[in-house]
Design a protein around this motif. Structure first.
Motif, mmCIF file in Angstrom:
data_model
loop_
_atom_site.group_PDB
_atom_site.id
_atom_site.type_symbol
_atom_site.label_atom_id
_atom_site.label_comp_id
_atom_site.label_asym_id
_atom_site.label_seq_id
_atom_site.Cartn_x
_atom_site.Cartn_y
_atom_site.Cartn_z
ATOM 1 N N ALA A 1 0.836 -1.209 0.000
ATOM 2 C CA ALA A 1 0.000 0.000 0.000
ATOM 3 C C ALA A 1 0.871 1.261 0.000
ATOM 4 N N ARG A 2 1.939 1.254 0.806
ATOM 5 C CA ARG A 2 2.815 2.441 0.847
ATOM 6 C C ARG A 2 3.502 2.652 -0.500
ATOM 7 N N ASP A 3 3.978 1.565 -1.134
ATOM 8 C CA ASP A 3 4.653 1.682 -2.433
ATOM 9 C C ASP A 3 3.703 2.217 -3.506
ATOM 10 N N ILE A 4 2.494 1.672 -3.543
ATOM 11 C CA ILE A 4 1.519 2.090 -4.566
ATOM 12 C C ILE A 4 1.124 3.553 -4.331
ATOM 13 N N ALA A 5 0.940 3.929 -3.059
ATOM 14 C CA ALA A 5 0.577 5.326 -2.766
ATOM 15 C C ALA A 5 1.677 6.253 -3.269
ATOM 16 N N ARG A 6 2.922 5.878 -3.014
ATOM 17 C CA ARG A 6 4.057 6.705 -3.445
ATOM 18 C C ARG A 6 4.057 6.866 -4.967
ATOM 19 N N SER A 7 3.820 5.762 -5.692
ATOM 20 C CA SER A 7 3.904 5.856 -7.157
ATOM 21 C C SER A 7 2.691 6.594 -7.740
ATOM 22 N N LEU A 8 1.503 6.386 -7.154
ATOM 23 C CA LEU A 8 0.322 7.059 -7.722
ATOM 24 C C LEU A 8 0.282 8.551 -7.397
ATOM 25 N N ARG A 9 1.043 8.954 -6.377
ATOM 26 C CA ARG A 9 1.091 10.375 -6.008
ATOM 27 C C ARG A 9 1.667 11.231 -7.132
ATOM 28 N N ASN A 10 2.486 10.613 -7.998
ATOM 29 C CA ASN A 10 3.025 11.361 -9.144
ATOM 30 C C ASN A 10 1.904 11.775 -10.092
ATOM 31 N N HIS A 11 0.862 10.964 -10.143
ATOM 32 C CA HIS A 11 -0.247 11.254 -11.051
ATOM 33 C C HIS A 11 -1.368 12.028 -10.356
ATOM 34 N N TRP A 12 -1.715 11.571 -9.134
ATOM 35 C CA TRP A 12 -2.757 12.247 -8.352
ATOM 36 C C TRP A 12 -2.129 12.733 -7.051
ATOM 37 N N ALA A 13 -1.937 14.039 -6.942
ATOM 38 C CA ALA A 13 -1.210 14.598 -5.795
ATOM 39 C C ALA A 13 -1.895 14.232 -4.473
ATOM 40 N N SER A 14 -3.220 14.151 -4.501
ATOM 41 C CA SER A 14 -3.962 13.880 -3.271
ATOM 42 C C SER A 14 -4.127 12.365 -3.096
ATOM 43 N N THR A 15 -3.010 11.699 -2.829
ATOM 44 C CA THR A 15 -2.996 10.241 -2.639
ATOM 45 C C THR A 15 -2.360 9.946 -1.281
ATOM 46 N N PHE A 16 -2.992 9.054 -0.509
ATOM 47 C CA PHE A 16 -2.539 8.805 0.864
ATOM 48 C C PHE A 16 -2.488 7.311 1.149
ATOM 49 N N TYR A 17 -1.502 6.930 1.952
ATOM 50 C CA TYR A 17 -1.550 5.606 2.574
ATOM 51 C C TYR A 17 -2.292 5.783 3.899
ATOM 52 N N CYS A 18 -3.193 4.869 4.235
ATOM 53 C CA CYS A 18 -3.757 4.864 5.590
ATOM 54 C C CYS A 18 -4.242 3.467 5.925
ATOM 55 N N ARG A 19 -4.637 3.286 7.162
ATOM 56 C CA ARG A 19 -5.135 1.965 7.568
ATOM 57 C C ARG A 19 -6.393 2.123 8.404
ATOM 58 N N THR A 20 -7.199 1.068 8.431
ATOM 59 C CA THR A 20 -8.419 1.136 9.236
ATOM 60 C C THR A 20 -8.047 1.128 10.715
ATOM 61 N N CYS A 21 -8.860 1.799 11.519
ATOM 62 C CA CYS A 21 -8.552 1.976 12.950
ATOM 63 C C CYS A 21 -9.788 1.675 13.780
ATOM 64 N N PRO A 22 -9.596 1.284 15.040
ATOM 65 C CA PRO A 22 -10.756 1.062 15.899
ATOM 66 C C PRO A 22 -11.460 2.364 16.315
#
Ligand code: ATP
Length: 288
Positions: A260-281
């Motif tokens: 998820a972190r790798d994909i977020a990093r690469s897609l940020r080049n195309h869509w600036a508003s791209t984030f890695y996150c995870r579900t939380c309680p």
């Protein structure tokens, strides 16, 4: 007092009907994610609001953080003040409930700071007057919400999921999306009971086939980048990808945090508003 007010995603969004007053009857599975705004509350003689972060929102009395403070004053008769600062990080108009999270954070935080002593049920009732997602943001956890947002069942969640969130285009008007929804036919619906079961057991295969959002098709018609971002997430190996709320943000579920972190990093080049996150309680974390 510092409050972390978390965004949410919709695992499912279904519309079951409409009340005579126009409100839609929903069926949604929602969960908080680690992407969060930070709210600071400082005791003061009067109420005031300042804003920072991105996107920078006007610090006026229309801001949901400010409206939440006024609503709490009105409900309790408390005339104390506070300097409210909202540091924005959650994309706006994204279907991630950023405004609702801020409203919930201010309600819960000021209830403690002012010693107004409202219980959870009373806070949720005030929250509902501010927005349909505010009661959920006050409660947190994996939740199935029905009615207009007031009927909530807290559910067990088997595991945490690593996500990539993209807001591929500017925000959508929720009312326009709902209006377009009524004009469209043959909209695929989520299998909400299966999705609930999949989230409880951590069954990703069942999760992939049961999620869905009935507003996605119309939002995609209005903003083609929404469909493009979903396709990009799937092409990069997402277990599944879909839109949250009424858009315009979409999210993909990935097998590992590293993916998820790798994909977020690469897609940020195309869509600036791209984030890695995870579900939380929890959706709110309050520290004095
Ligand atoms: P939802 O998923 O609850 O429909 P959303 O994520 O689509 O919400 P928000 O980011 O909550 O949308 O913002 C919706 C509108 O509320 C915007 O027009 C924004 O200007 C306004 N707003 C008022 N206060 C806030 C706030 N504190 N944070 C974000 N938006 C706010």
């Amino acid at each position: 007092m510092r409050i972390k007010a978390r965004a949410k995603i919709n695992w499912t969004l279904d519309i079951l009907g409409q009340r005579e007053d126009g409100y839609h009857l929903m069926d949604m599975l929602m969960q908080p994610v680690s992407l969060a705004d930070t709210i600071t509350l400082t005791p003061a003689g009067e109420l005031s609001l300042s804003t920072g972060g991105y996107p920078k929102l006007p610090a006026n009395e229309r801001n949901l953080a400010y409206r939440a403070a006024v609503a709490l004053q009105e409900a309790t008769g408390c005339r104390r003040g506070a300097a409210i600062h909202v540091e924005k990080r959650i994309p706006v108009g994204a279907g991630m409930g950023g405004g609702s999270a801020d409203a919930a954070g201010v309600l819960a935080g000021l209830n403690r700071l002012w010693g107004t002593g409202l219980n959870q049920e009373q806070l949720e009732a005030i929250g509902l007057t501010l927005g349909a997602d505010v009661p959920f943001c006050l409660r947190g956890g994996l939740t199935r919400t029905t009615g207009i947002g007031e009927k909530m069942v807290s559910l067990p969640c088997g595991r945490c999921y690593d996500l990539v969130v993209i807001q591929p285009c500017r925000g959508l008007s929720t009312s326009e999306v709902f209006a377009a929804y009524h004009e469209k036919e043959n909209i695929p619906r989520p299998a909400s009971d299966n999705a609930q079961q999949a989230l409880a057991s951590g069954d990703t295969a069942l999760l992939a086939t049961s999620l869905g959002n009935v507003l996605q098709a119309v939002s995609q018609d209005m903003r083609p980048p929404i469909g493009e971002a979903i396709t990009a997430l799937k092409q990069r190996g997402a277990i599944t990808a879909l839109m949250t709320g009424s858009g315009s943000a979409v999210f993909g579920v990935f097998a590992t945090e590293e993916d998820a972190r790798d994909i977020a990093r690469s897609l940020r080049n195309h869509w600036a508003s791209t984030f890695y996150c995870r579900t939380c309680p929890e959706s709110l974390i309050i520290t004095d």
